[in-house]
Design a protein around this motif. Structure first.
Motif, PDB file in Angstrom:
ATOM      1  N   ASP A 119      -2.890 -32.153  -8.897  1.00  0.00           N
ATOM      2  CA  ASP A 119      -2.221 -32.071  -7.596  1.00  0.00           C
ATOM      3  C   ASP A 119      -1.626 -30.311  -7.623  1.00  0.00           C
ATOM      4  O   ASP A 119      -0.448 -30.910  -7.496  1.00  0.00           O
ATOM      5  CB  ASP A 119      -1.739 -32.907  -8.013  1.00  0.00           C
ATOM      6  CG  ASP A 119      -0.900 -33.046  -5.561  1.00  0.00           C
ATOM      7  OD1 ASP A 119      -1.402 -32.181  -5.547  1.00  0.00           O
ATOM      8  OD2 ASP A 119      -0.017 -33.504  -5.997  1.00  0.00           O
ATOM      9  N   GLY A 120      -1.833 -29.725  -7.850  1.00  0.00           N
ATOM     10  CA  GLY A 120      -1.272 -27.974  -7.830  1.00  0.00           C
ATOM     11  C   GLY A 120      -1.487 -27.176  -8.992  1.00  0.00           C
ATOM     12  O   GLY A 120      -2.495 -27.288  -9.317  1.00  0.00           O
ATOM     13  N   ILE A 121      -0.604 -26.793  -8.994  1.00  0.00           N
ATOM     14  CA  ILE A 121      -1.077 -24.784 -10.614  1.00  0.00           C
ATOM     15  C   ILE A 121       0.729 -25.712 -10.952  1.00  0.00           C
ATOM     16  O   ILE A 121       1.840 -25.395 -10.810  1.00  0.00           O
ATOM     17  CB  ILE A 121      -1.002 -24.040  -9.775  1.00  0.00           C
ATOM     18  CG1 ILE A 121      -0.050 -23.851  -8.670  1.00  0.00           C
ATOM     19  CG2 ILE A 121      -2.910 -23.944  -8.818  1.00  0.00           C
ATOM     20  CD1 ILE A 121      -0.550 -21.737  -7.848  1.00  0.00           C
ATOM     21  N   ILE A 122       0.561 -24.818 -12.079  1.00  0.00           N
ATOM     22  CA  ILE A 122       1.409 -24.476 -12.778  1.00  0.00           C
ATOM     23  C   ILE A 122       1.356 -23.279 -13.503  1.00  0.00           C
ATOM     24  O   ILE A 122       0.295 -22.261 -13.639  1.00  0.00           O
ATOM     25  CB  ILE A 122       1.116 -25.665 -14.499  1.00  0.00           C
ATOM     26  CG1 ILE A 122       0.778 -26.974 -14.217  1.00  0.00           C
ATOM     27  CG2 ILE A 122       2.016 -25.228 -15.544  1.00  0.00           C
ATOM     28  CD1 ILE A 122       2.169 -27.691 -13.730  1.00  0.00           C
ATOM     29  N   VAL A 123       2.746 -22.439 -12.852  1.00  0.00           N
ATOM     30  CA  VAL A 123       2.812 -20.761 -13.116  1.00  0.00           C
ATOM     31  C   VAL A 123       4.139 -20.922 -14.432  1.00  0.00           C
ATOM     32  O   VAL A 123       5.413 -21.586 -14.708  1.00  0.00           O
ATOM     33  CB  VAL A 123       2.993 -20.798 -12.013  1.00  0.00           C
ATOM     34  CG1 VAL A 123       3.742 -18.272 -12.444  1.00  0.00           C
ATOM     35  CG2 VAL A 123       2.574 -20.439 -11.212  1.00  0.00           C
ATOM     36  N   ARG A 124       3.964 -19.999 -15.790  1.00  0.00           N
ATOM     37  CA  ARG A 124       4.705 -19.797 -17.110  1.00  0.00           C
ATOM     38  C   ARG A 124       5.144 -18.527 -16.524  1.00  0.00           C
ATOM     39  O   ARG A 124       4.567 -17.880 -16.750  1.00  0.00           O
ATOM     40  CB  ARG A 124       3.736 -20.703 -17.894  1.00  0.00           C
ATOM     41  CG  ARG A 124       4.358 -21.893 -19.136  1.00  0.00           C
ATOM     42  CD  ARG A 124       3.931 -21.980 -19.910  1.00  0.00           C
ATOM     43  NE  ARG A 124       2.664 -23.029 -20.179  1.00  0.00           N
ATOM     44  CZ  ARG A 124       1.915 -23.595 -19.790  1.00  0.00           C
ATOM     45  NH1 ARG A 124       0.939 -22.833 -20.753  1.00  0.00           N
ATOM     46  NH2 ARG A 124       1.373 -24.845 -20.790  1.00  0.00           N
ATOM     47  N   LEU A 125       6.704 -18.787 -16.900  1.00  0.00           N
ATOM     48  CA  LEU A 125       7.343 -17.522 -16.727  1.00  0.00           C
ATOM     49  C   LEU A 125       7.752 -17.099 -18.318  1.00  0.00           C
ATOM     50  O   LEU A 125       7.951 -18.040 -18.549  1.00  0.00           O
ATOM     51  CB  LEU A 125       8.566 -16.854 -15.709  1.00  0.00           C
ATOM     52  CG  LEU A 125       7.634 -18.041 -14.092  1.00  0.00           C
ATOM     53  CD1 LEU A 125       8.895 -17.696 -13.450  1.00  0.00           C
ATOM     54  CD2 LEU A 125       6.910 -16.995 -13.893  1.00  0.00           C
ATOM     55  N   PHE A 126       7.816 -16.056 -18.498  1.00  0.00           N
ATOM     56  CA  PHE A 126       8.237 -14.999 -19.322  1.00  0.00           C
ATOM     57  C   PHE A 126       9.296 -14.020 -19.466  1.00  0.00           C
ATOM     58  O   PHE A 126       8.694 -13.655 -18.513  1.00  0.00           O
ATOM     59  CB  PHE A 126       6.973 -14.932 -20.421  1.00  0.00           C
ATOM     60  CG  PHE A 126       7.692 -14.554 -21.985  1.00  0.00           C
ATOM     61  CD1 PHE A 126       7.593 -16.064 -22.810  1.00  0.00           C
ATOM     62  CD2 PHE A 126       7.422 -13.113 -21.682  1.00  0.00           C
ATOM     63  CE1 PHE A 126       8.014 -14.869 -24.402  1.00  0.00           C
ATOM     64  CE2 PHE A 126       8.157 -12.590 -23.360  1.00  0.00           C
ATOM     65  CZ  PHE A 126       8.078 -13.891 -24.494  1.00  0.00           C
ATOM     66  N   GLU A 127      10.449 -13.960 -19.695  1.00  0.00           N
ATOM     67  CA  GLU A 127      11.309 -13.332 -19.317  1.00  0.00           C
ATOM     68  C   GLU A 127      10.781 -12.838 -21.314  1.00  0.00           C
ATOM     69  O   GLU A 127      10.966 -13.193 -22.235  1.00  0.00           O
ATOM     70  CB  GLU A 127      12.719 -13.938 -19.818  1.00  0.00           C
ATOM     71  CG  GLU A 127      13.914 -12.716 -19.621  1.00  0.00           C
ATOM     72  CD  GLU A 127      14.200 -11.744 -20.401  1.00  0.00           C
ATOM     73  OE1 GLU A 127      14.457 -10.809 -20.288  1.00  0.00           O
ATOM     74  OE2 GLU A 127      14.364 -13.151 -21.913  1.00  0.00           O
ATOM     75  N   ASN A 128      11.130 -11.144 -21.173  1.00  0.00           N
ATOM     76  CA  ASN A 128      10.524 -10.337 -22.093  1.00  0.00           C
ATOM     77  C   ASN A 128      12.201  -9.354 -22.246  1.00  0.00           C
ATOM     78  O   ASN A 128      11.717  -8.988 -23.625  1.00  0.00           O
ATOM     79  CB  ASN A 128       9.537 -10.036 -21.807  1.00  0.00           C
ATOM     80  CG  ASN A 128       8.839  -9.039 -22.756  1.00  0.00           C
ATOM     81  OD1 ASN A 128       8.166  -9.874 -23.426  1.00  0.00           O
ATOM     82  ND2 ASN A 128       8.744  -7.198 -22.806  1.00  0.00           N
TER      83      ASN A 128
END
Length: 104
Positions: A68-77
Motif C-alpha cells: 500500500d504505497g511506495i517507500i522513498v529513502r533519501l540520502f544527504e550527501n
C-alpha cells in the motif's frame, strides 16, 4: 580471484560539493535502469519526483512491504542538516510523508 574496478576522472570547478562530484559518482556507480514502455504517442521521459536540495538524492524507491504505497529513502550527501522539498509527478496518490521510527 579477480576484481573489477571502475574509475573516472571528473574535471570540475570549485570544491567537490559545488562541482557536483557526488552526483556524477552516483551516476557512474549506479546507472539508472531502463524499463521497456509502449512508445505509441507517449512521452518517454519522466521523473517520479524532484528534490530541491543539491545535497539530497533518492537512494531507494520501492513498493511498501504491505503493498500500500511506495517507500522513498533519501540520502544527504554533504554531512549537514538539510530541509528539502519533494515534488511528486502526480502519477500515484499522495497520502503524506512519514519519518523513520526513532527519528525526528
Amino acid at each position: 580471484m579477480w576484481h573489477d574496478v571502475t574509475y573516472s576522472l571528473f574535471v570540475h570547478e570549485g570544491g567537490w560539493r559545488e562541482g557536483g562530484v557526488a552526483k556524477e559518482a552516483l551516476a557512474l556507480n549506479c546507472p539508472p535502469r531502463v524499463l521497456p514502455v509502449p512508445a505509441a504517442g507517449k512521452n518517454l521521459s519522466f521523473s517520479l519526483f524532484t528534490l530541491d536540495a543539491a545535497n539530497v538524492h533518492a537512494e531507494t524507491v520501492k513498493r511498501a512491504q504491505d503493498g500500500d504505497g511506495i517507500i522513498v529513502r533519501l540520502f544527504e550527501n554533504w554531512g549537514r542538516y538539510t530541509k528539502t522539498r519533494m515534488q511528486l509527478d502526480g502519477s500515484f496518490p499522495q497520502s503524506g510523508a512519514h519519518e523513520p521510527a526513532g527519528r525526528k
